[in-house]
Design a protein around this motif. Structure first.
Motif: not given
Length: 135
Positions: A58-64, A70-71, A83-86, A114-121
């Motif tokens: 979950p490189f954008m930080g959001y995970v189901d 999603y949190a 390597w920390d992708a986030h 859905y990770g992208a949706k959460m990040f963008l929101h």
């Protein structure tokens, strides 16, 4: 009044070629004023994800959270050995982060969309809608 930050994604694009999905995502990014440099920066981060075999994280930080929705869980994106992708995502310029998240809305992978949706929101104030299929 500020322009509404609304992105409508057509799920029929998921079955298209990578080039077609990328072209649509880039069109959306440009609509919101993202530069060609920011759009090009997406490729560098994608390359890093591939090099570190981190696409399943979950490189954008959001995970189901197993059925709880999603949190934001930033420590779940570490690829072996360390390597920390986030963290790498957070270190990108803000416009590259936004362009990358927009690109992920058009991917075939639910987790990335859905990770992208959460990040963008939550991070950028966008509203994301996925078009319902029509018959």
């Amino acid at each position: 009044m500020a322009e509404e930050k609304l992105i409508v994604v057509d799920p029929s694009l998921y079955g298209e070629t990578a080039e077609e999905k990328t072209a649509e995502a880039n069109k959306v990014a440009r609509k919101f004023g993202l530069s060609e440099e920011a759009i090009a920066g997406v490729e560098d981060y994608k390359k890093a994800l591939t090099e570190h075999d981190a696409w399943d994280l979950p490189f954008m930080g959001y995970v189901d959270e197993d059925g709880y929705g999603y949190a934001y869980v930033p420590n779940r994106a570490v690829a072996p050995p360390n390597w920390d992708a986030h963290k790498a995502f957070q270190e990108l310029p803000a416009d590259v982060q936004t362009a990358f998240a927009i690109r992920m809305l058009f991917t075939h992978r639910d987790v990335d969309r859905y990770g992208a949706k959460m990040f963008l929101h939550y991070e950028r104030g966008f509203t994301i809608h996925f078009k319902e299929p029509t018959r």
